[in-house]
Design a protein around this motif. Sequence first.
Motif, PDB file in Angstrom:
ATOM      1  N   LYS A  79     -13.402  49.507  25.532  1.00 43.21           N
ATOM      2  CA  LYS A  79     -13.851  48.108  24.749  1.00 43.21           C
ATOM      3  C   LYS A  79     -13.703  48.504  23.543  1.00 43.21           C
ATOM      4  CE  LYS A  79     -16.333  45.954  27.494  1.00 43.21           C
ATOM      5  NZ  LYS A  79     -16.347  44.517  27.773  1.00 43.21           N
ATOM      6  N   LEU A  80     -13.535  50.301  23.075  1.00 44.86           N
ATOM      7  CA  LEU A  80     -13.570  50.398  21.797  1.00 44.86           C
ATOM      8  C   LEU A  80     -11.991  50.091  21.141  1.00 44.86           C
ATOM      9  CD1 LEU A  80     -14.824  53.714  21.005  1.00 44.86           C
ATOM     10  CD2 LEU A  80     -16.140  51.479  20.493  1.00 44.86           C
ATOM     11  N   ASN A  81     -10.780  49.907  22.437  1.00 41.30           N
ATOM     12  CA  ASN A  81      -8.850  49.854  22.234  1.00 41.30           C
ATOM     13  C   ASN A  81      -9.003  48.996  22.217  1.00 41.30           C
ATOM     14  OD1 ASN A  81      -9.028  52.435  22.176  1.00 41.30           O
ATOM     15  ND2 ASN A  81      -8.491  53.032  24.196  1.00 41.30           N
ATOM     16  N   ALA A  82      -9.607  48.011  22.738  1.00 41.48           N
ATOM     17  CA  ALA A  82      -9.513  46.556  22.999  1.00 41.48           C
ATOM     18  C   ALA A  82      -9.736  45.938  21.393  1.00 41.48           C
ATOM     19  CB  ALA A  82     -10.644  45.510  24.093  1.00 41.48           C
ATOM     20  N   TRP A  83     -11.606  46.609  20.671  1.00 40.75           N
ATOM     21  CA  TRP A  83     -11.645  46.265  19.339  1.00 40.75           C
ATOM     22  C   TRP A  83     -10.985  46.767  18.594  1.00 40.75           C
ATOM     23  CZ3 TRP A  83     -16.950  47.460  21.744  1.00 40.75           C
ATOM     24  CH2 TRP A  83     -17.382  46.701  22.473  1.00 40.75           C
ATOM     25  N   ASP A  84     -10.068  47.584  18.757  1.00 43.38           N
ATOM     26  CA  ASP A  84      -8.849  48.439  17.780  1.00 43.38           C
ATOM     27  C   ASP A  84      -9.776  49.041  16.535  1.00 43.38           C
ATOM     28  OD1 ASP A  84      -6.331  48.428  16.664  1.00 43.38           O
ATOM     29  OD2 ASP A  84      -6.776  47.278  14.954  1.00 43.38           O
ATOM     30  N   ALA A  85     -10.822  49.622  17.872  1.00 46.79           N
ATOM     31  CA  ALA A  85     -11.761  49.952  16.256  1.00 46.79           C
ATOM     32  C   ALA A  85     -11.307  52.053  16.429  1.00 46.79           C
ATOM     33  CB  ALA A  85     -13.036  50.875  17.405  1.00 46.79           C
ATOM     34  N   LYS A  86     -11.375  52.900  15.329  1.00 44.63           N
ATOM     35  CA  LYS A  86     -11.020  53.950  15.199  1.00 44.63           C
ATOM     36  C   LYS A  86     -11.983  55.238  15.118  1.00 44.63           C
ATOM     37  CE  LYS A  86      -9.154  56.547  10.838  1.00 44.63           C
ATOM     38  NZ  LYS A  86      -9.437  56.673   9.457  1.00 44.63           N
ATOM     39  N   ILE A  87     -11.244  55.857  15.773  1.00 47.67           N
ATOM     40  CA  ILE A  87     -12.961  57.730  16.508  1.00 47.67           C
ATOM     41  C   ILE A  87     -12.492  57.801  15.351  1.00 47.67           C
ATOM     42  CG2 ILE A  87     -13.027  58.864  18.163  1.00 47.67           C
ATOM     43  CD1 ILE A  87     -13.194  55.460  19.632  1.00 47.67           C
ATOM     44  N   VAL A  88     -13.217  58.262  14.928  1.00 47.08           N
ATOM     45  CA  VAL A  88     -13.538  59.413  13.603  1.00 47.08           C
ATOM     46  C   VAL A  88     -13.821  60.707  14.526  1.00 47.08           C
ATOM     47  CG1 VAL A  88     -14.687  60.508  11.839  1.00 47.08           C
ATOM     48  CG2 VAL A  88     -14.130  57.820  11.654  1.00 47.08           C
ATOM     49  N   SER A  89     -14.587  61.166  14.966  1.00 40.59           N
ATOM     50  CA  SER A  89     -14.785  62.317  15.862  1.00 40.59           C
ATOM     51  C   SER A  89     -15.653  61.902  16.903  1.00 40.59           C
ATOM     52  CB  SER A  89     -15.715  62.791  15.071  1.00 40.59           C
ATOM     53  OG  SER A  89     -17.572  62.459  14.750  1.00 40.59           O
ATOM     54  N   GLN A  90     -15.483  63.055  18.088  1.00 38.44           N
ATOM     55  CA  GLN A  90     -16.308  62.788  18.994  1.00 38.44           C
ATOM     56  C   GLN A  90     -17.110  64.101  19.592  1.00 38.44           C
ATOM     57  OE1 GLN A  90     -14.042  61.450  22.901  1.00 38.44           O
ATOM     58  NE2 GLN A  90     -15.156  62.249  23.512  1.00 38.44           N
ATOM     59  N   ASP A  91     -18.132  64.695  20.059  1.00 34.09           N
ATOM     60  CA  ASP A  91     -19.561  65.379  19.651  1.00 34.09           C
ATOM     61  C   ASP A  91     -20.419  65.400  21.318  1.00 34.09           C
ATOM     62  OD1 ASP A  91     -17.795  67.298  17.663  1.00 34.09           O
ATOM     63  OD2 ASP A  91     -18.740  65.990  16.695  1.00 34.09           O
ATOM     64  N   GLU A  92     -20.241  66.882  21.689  1.00 31.26           N
ATOM     65  CA  GLU A  92     -21.595  67.147  23.197  1.00 31.26           C
ATOM     66  C   GLU A  92     -22.279  66.859  21.953  1.00 31.26           C
ATOM     67  OE1 GLU A  92     -21.092  70.252  24.928  1.00 31.26           O
ATOM     68  OE2 GLU A  92     -18.807  69.682  26.126  1.00 31.26           O
ATOM     69  N   TYR A  93     -23.402  66.122  22.873  1.00 29.91           N
ATOM     70  CA  TYR A  93     -24.621  65.731  22.309  1.00 29.91           C
ATOM     71  C   TYR A  93     -25.584  66.299  22.847  1.00 29.91           C
ATOM     72  CZ  TYR A  93     -28.380  62.786  19.964  1.00 29.91           C
ATOM     73  OH  TYR A  93     -28.937  62.610  18.592  1.00 29.91           O
ATOM     74  N   GLY A  94     -25.652  66.869  24.300  1.00 22.22           N
ATOM     75  CA  GLY A  94     -26.782  67.665  24.646  1.00 22.22           C
ATOM     76  C   GLY A  94     -26.738  66.668  26.573  1.00 22.22           C
ATOM     77  N   ASN A  95     -27.613  67.301  27.505  1.00 20.03           N
ATOM     78  CA  ASN A  95     -28.432  66.647  28.746  1.00 20.03           C
ATOM     79  C   ASN A  95     -27.133  65.913  29.223  1.00 20.03           C
ATOM     80  OD1 ASN A  95     -30.393  67.803  28.219  1.00 20.03           O
ATOM     81  ND2 ASN A  95     -31.548  66.273  26.640  1.00 20.03           N
ATOM     82  N   GLN A  96     -26.210  66.212  29.169  1.00 13.75           N
ATOM     83  CA  GLN A  96     -25.124  65.103  29.651  1.00 13.75           C
ATOM     84  C   GLN A  96     -24.397  63.918  28.921  1.00 13.75           C
ATOM     85  OE1 GLN A  96     -25.697  64.708  33.607  1.00 13.75           O
ATOM     86  NE2 GLN A  96     -24.823  66.639  34.083  1.00 13.75           N
ATOM     87  N   LEU A  97     -24.951  64.478  27.258  1.00 11.30           N
ATOM     88  CA  LEU A  97     -24.501  62.612  26.872  1.00 11.30           C
ATOM     89  C   LEU A  97     -23.485  63.456  25.197  1.00 11.30           C
ATOM     90  CD1 LEU A  97     -28.127  61.843  25.620  1.00 11.30           C
ATOM     91  CD2 LEU A  97     -26.626  61.026  27.146  1.00 11.30           C
ATOM     92  N   GLU A 143     -14.826  46.973  13.522  1.00 13.18           N
ATOM     93  CA  GLU A 143     -14.804  45.826  12.383  1.00 13.18           C
ATOM     94  C   GLU A 143     -16.256  44.864  12.285  1.00 13.18           C
ATOM     95  OE1 GLU A 143     -12.662  44.281  10.414  1.00 13.18           O
ATOM     96  OE2 GLU A 143     -11.368  45.439  10.592  1.00 13.18           O
ATOM     97  N   PRO A 144     -16.897  44.906  11.304  1.00 12.55           N
ATOM     98  CA  PRO A 144     -18.039  43.987  11.095  1.00 12.55           C
ATOM     99  C   PRO A 144     -18.345  42.965  12.346  1.00 12.55           C
ATOM    100  CG  PRO A 144     -17.649  44.304   9.565  1.00 12.55           C
ATOM    101  CD  PRO A 144     -16.435  45.004  10.325  1.00 12.55           C
ATOM    102  N   GLY A 145     -17.218  41.926  12.579  1.00 15.30           N
ATOM    103  CA  GLY A 145     -17.615  41.212  13.666  1.00 15.30           C
ATOM    104  C   GLY A 145     -17.731  41.744  15.424  1.00 15.30           C
ATOM    105  N   PHE A 146     -17.247  42.781  15.571  1.00 12.62           N
ATOM    106  CA  PHE A 146     -17.343  43.381  16.262  1.00 12.62           C
ATOM    107  C   PHE A 146     -18.912  44.182  16.993  1.00 12.62           C
ATOM    108  CE2 PHE A 146     -12.423  42.809  16.923  1.00 12.62           C
ATOM    109  CZ  PHE A 146     -12.514  42.024  17.784  1.00 12.62           C
ATOM    110  N   PHE A 147     -19.669  44.404  16.447  1.00 10.72           N
ATOM    111  CA  PHE A 147     -21.164  44.707  15.925  1.00 10.72           C
ATOM    112  C   PHE A 147     -22.408  44.496  16.631  1.00 10.72           C
ATOM    113  CE2 PHE A 147     -25.034  45.526  14.780  1.00 10.72           C
ATOM    114  CZ  PHE A 147     -25.646  46.851  14.277  1.00 10.72           C
ATOM    115  N   ARG A 148     -22.081  43.261  17.779  1.00 11.31           N
ATOM    116  CA  ARG A 148     -22.664  42.595  18.599  1.00 11.31           C
ATOM    117  C   ARG A 148     -22.679  43.139  19.364  1.00 11.31           C
ATOM    118  NH1 ARG A 148     -25.865  36.946  16.117  1.00 11.31           N
ATOM    119  NH2 ARG A 148     -26.479  37.995  13.782  1.00 11.31           N
TER     120      ARG A 148
END
Length: 361
Positions: A196-214, A222-227
Amino acid sequence: MSSRAKGANKKPVGQKRLTNIAIVSVNKGYHGRFELACFKNKVLSWRSGVEKDIDEVLQSHTVYSSVSKGKIASESEMEWAFGTTDLSAVRMEILQKGDLQVGEEERDAQLSSQFRAIATVVMEKTINPETRCRYTIGMIERLMHEIHFGVDPRYSAKKQALGVIRELQKHFPIKRAPMRLKLIVPEESLPFLMEKLNAWDAKIVSQDEYGNQLLSLVCEIEPGFFRDCDASVKNLHGRTETLAVSVQFEKDTNAADHCDDHKDIIQPTELDEIKFSERLQKQSISAVDNDGAEKKDQRKCNTCNAFVGDIKQYREHFKTEWHRHNLRRQTRLLPPLTADECLEDMDHMGDANTDLKEYTF
């Protein structure tokens, strides 16, 4: 009785009452028109909640059918039109729902203030796609004048600003500033989210583990894709956090150099023509690869339409007079020049300081 004594009892017919006022009126159709005489610049303050004292708003507590003629509305007329003869209730309805009649100067001041508010919203929500820095408020106002934008007092500044941005994007290099979001989703849902993010041309800044398999994913979108993004994350049993509503630039990237460049881009230099040309020749980087080396490892400046070398040379390029000159040309929708063409263009300047003034906003 003498004629002089009779004239002494007459009232002056040329006297004007209730002048220098703002009139608030309500048209009740068949039941007539009802008006209030108010102090200037007080009605809007009262409607916005700034002014609380009704006595500071009304110049006269009388309800008129015509203020200019001094004609007072009768109780029977108010009963038919408002369903009550309570002057306080009638005054409040007129103040809340009535049309404010102001003079030409006041109307121009209100439109000018709203124009400035719209330009401010546009400045806060947009960036230059090349530098990722915001335009100045003066530049935004000039561009709004060039597209012949007219203020509509019926709509809010934010609503009109969004329309202005869409119109400016048709003619000038400007785009909405991205939002920075933190997306927390289950690990098994990451591939679907990335699609989905690639389709919205989003830029990935960082990716980390959040715990509990999250997983925690920070991205700019872009603000137009926020919703759509928020709805997709909720469907994946995740949540969305807004880190920044408008991302203007990154201090840890070369965009900071761009911003420093913009601070003095329109400031005229004090160098004469010869020193200016020498400085440009010294700082310029040739766009032609004389050695025939491969350009895949070089970085390209879209403003100058040229490859300028590695990351260090790329950052230094944004401080050169060549890049600044092409950036000025870009704002005027002119094609970029090579380093040699830029030198020749500067040589044709009769007075460098005088010619540079045309780039001020």
